[in-house]
Design an enzyme around this catalytic site. Structure first.
Site, mmCIF file in Angstrom:
data_model
loop_
_atom_site.group_PDB
_atom_site.id
_atom_site.type_symbol
_atom_site.label_atom_id
_atom_site.label_comp_id
_atom_site.label_asym_id
_atom_site.label_seq_id
_atom_site.Cartn_x
_atom_site.Cartn_y
_atom_site.Cartn_z
ATOM 1 C CG ASP A 199 19.085 -33.504 2.586
ATOM 2 O OD1 ASP A 199 19.297 -34.706 2.466
ATOM 3 O OD2 ASP A 199 19.139 -32.903 3.836
ATOM 4 C CG HIS B 130 22.330 -30.521 6.853
ATOM 5 N ND1 HIS B 130 21.471 -30.090 5.989
ATOM 6 C CD2 HIS B 130 22.120 -31.784 6.894
ATOM 7 C CE1 HIS B 130 20.941 -31.255 5.512
ATOM 8 N NE2 HIS B 130 21.395 -32.212 5.983
#
Length: 453
Positions: A319, A268
């Site tokens: 994810d 991220h």
């Protein structure tokens, strides 16, 4: 075994009528401007296949369950509470069936490999299974079913927040101290022997929230070589918590206090200052970007222009697996920058093809993050390869030098016809070779899971 491609993208550019010979899962020889030989697999356009560098496979079964607005303001943190309740019911058999479907969908979308950031370790009450690595074994069995290239990343998850806060009840299945975690990793490395030789095992300290400075230093030193992945700076609340507890912002703290280099992947890295962005790029670490999930959770966009201009490496992952789509990940990565900057064609340095910058950058960065010798079509590289059909209506009007722009911005994943994971031809004619059995097992597992919810 050999593949004959009408065209293929090499590191040096496009090659026509290319014959690709494979040996022991690797690319042995490339011969352009030839004709196909009997027995060759004939494809239209051959590309290096991407790695999906960040997956929580079990969350695929939650897709569509968290899109109902609750009273107040929904955020990552409300989503996380729902996820914790969901995990309380998963059995080992269900974990395997879900992961197998996820990996099948990844391969059909054009991913040859996956980094499984695996933090579901124990029984629902937090007690370990008789074999500590039982659920890691299930992930490996799912990889064996699908033939995907696996980099397994057992997660160290010890605390509920900065300052060594005790785990919450919903986190009981995740928790290990450093010693037990190292035992789990050793068991996972032993189990790796049952998979093909391209399988890797690394480690994943979950985040600066879920570990401590001392534990992070200990586990990194204990594990020696191999990939290291960590969640970092996903949410403003996380940044504030780490800054209050450790005296620096997450990326700033990590780069100053850990030996971050090319084997690290910072997942991220959404909320960074300009200085943090440039320093991270210079470290050689890979930015693990998950644009579909980051958009779904309302995380915010990555600081792409500064990072690319500083020479930073990046890759993409799915994810939470709310939607498994290689083209959507790359497309949303660019579109998030356009929406923020009120501009077009943002993620390219200077002039050039945005689609090619995104695709090729994610190919090499993803391979680096997973410790795979892949990311380009070249002799000696793993045969992580994907074929697309340029005759598809979304692509048929485009020149070779426009194909990656068309793939990223105008096409869907169904343009994928074939995929090889380290030479294993797992997708043929757009369909995984074990699709029917894997989908049937998934439906059975979900029926049982829903009955328990």
């Amino acid at each position: 075994m050999a593949i004959f491609a009408n065209r293929a993208l090499l590191a040096t550019g496009w090659a026509d009528n290319l014959r690709v010979e494979l040996e022991e899962g690797c690319i042995a020889r490339l011969t352009p401007n030839v004709t196909a030989q009997p027995g060759d697999t004939h494809v239209d356009t051959l590309l290096p296949a991407l790695a999906n560098l960040h997956s929580h496979a079990f969350q695929r079964a939650m897709a569509g369950m968290t899109e109902y607005r609750l009273a107040g303001r929904d955020s990552f943190w409300t989503w996380r509470d729902l996820m914790y309740r969901f995990t309380a019911h998963l059995s080992p058999e269900q974990v395997q069936a879900i992961a197998a479907l996820v990996y099948l969908e990844m391969q059909e979308a054009g991913y040859a490999s996956v980094g499984e950031f695996h933090y579901l370790h124990h029984r629902p009450d937090g007690q370990p299974y008789d074999r500590l690595a039982e659920l890691s074994d299930r992930i490996m069995e799912a990889a064996a079913e699908t033939g995907i290239g696996l980099t397994h990343l057992p997660v160290l998850y010890s605390y509920a927040g900065v300052g060594e806060k005790p785990l919450e009840p919903g986190q009981a299945r995740f928790g290990n101290d450093v010693d037990r975690f190292c035992t789990l990793v050793d068991q996972a490395r032993d189990a790796r022997a049952t998979l093909p030789g391209d399988c890797r095992v690394g480690i994943a300290p979950h985040s600066l929230r879920a570990t401590s400075p001392a534990d992070l230093a200990q586990v990194v030193a204990a594990q020696g070589t191999g990939p290291i992945h960590i969640h970092i700076a996903e949410q403003p609340k996380e940044v504030a918590e780490v800054q209050a507890g450790l005296g620096a912002r997450p990326v700033e703290w990590l780069l100053a206090n850990a030996p971050v280099d090319a084997r690290w992947c910072l997942i991220h890295a959404t909320h960074m200052t300009e200085d943090e962005t440039r320093t991270m790029a210079a470290s050689g670490a890979v930015a693990g970007l998950c644009p579909v999930t980051e958009a779904n959770l309302g995380d915010g966009p990555f600081n792409g222009p500064t990072y690319l201009n500083a020479g930073g490496a990046f890759g993409v992952g799915s994810d939470s697996n709310v939607l498994i789509s290689l083209t959507e990940e790359l497309r949303i990565l660019e579109y998030s920058q356009r929406l923020r900057d009120l501009s077009r064609n943002v993620l390219v340095v200077g002039e050039g093809s945005v689609g090619q910058t995104l695709y090729c950058g994610a190919a090499t960065g993803g391979a680096q993050a997973l410790g795979r010798n892949a990311g380009e079509i070249a002799p000696g590289q793993l045969a992580d390869l994907v074929a697309i059909d340029s005759r598809n209506p979304a692509l048929c009007a485009l020149r070779s030098d426009q194909l990656l722009d068309g793939l990223v911005f105008a096409a869907k994943d169904h343009v994928v016809t074939d995929l090889w994971s380290a030479g294993r031809h797992q997708v043929q004619n757009g369909r995984h070779v074990n699709r029917d059995r894997i989908v049937s097992n998934y439906r059975t597992a979900i029926a049982g899971l829903l009955a328990d919810l």
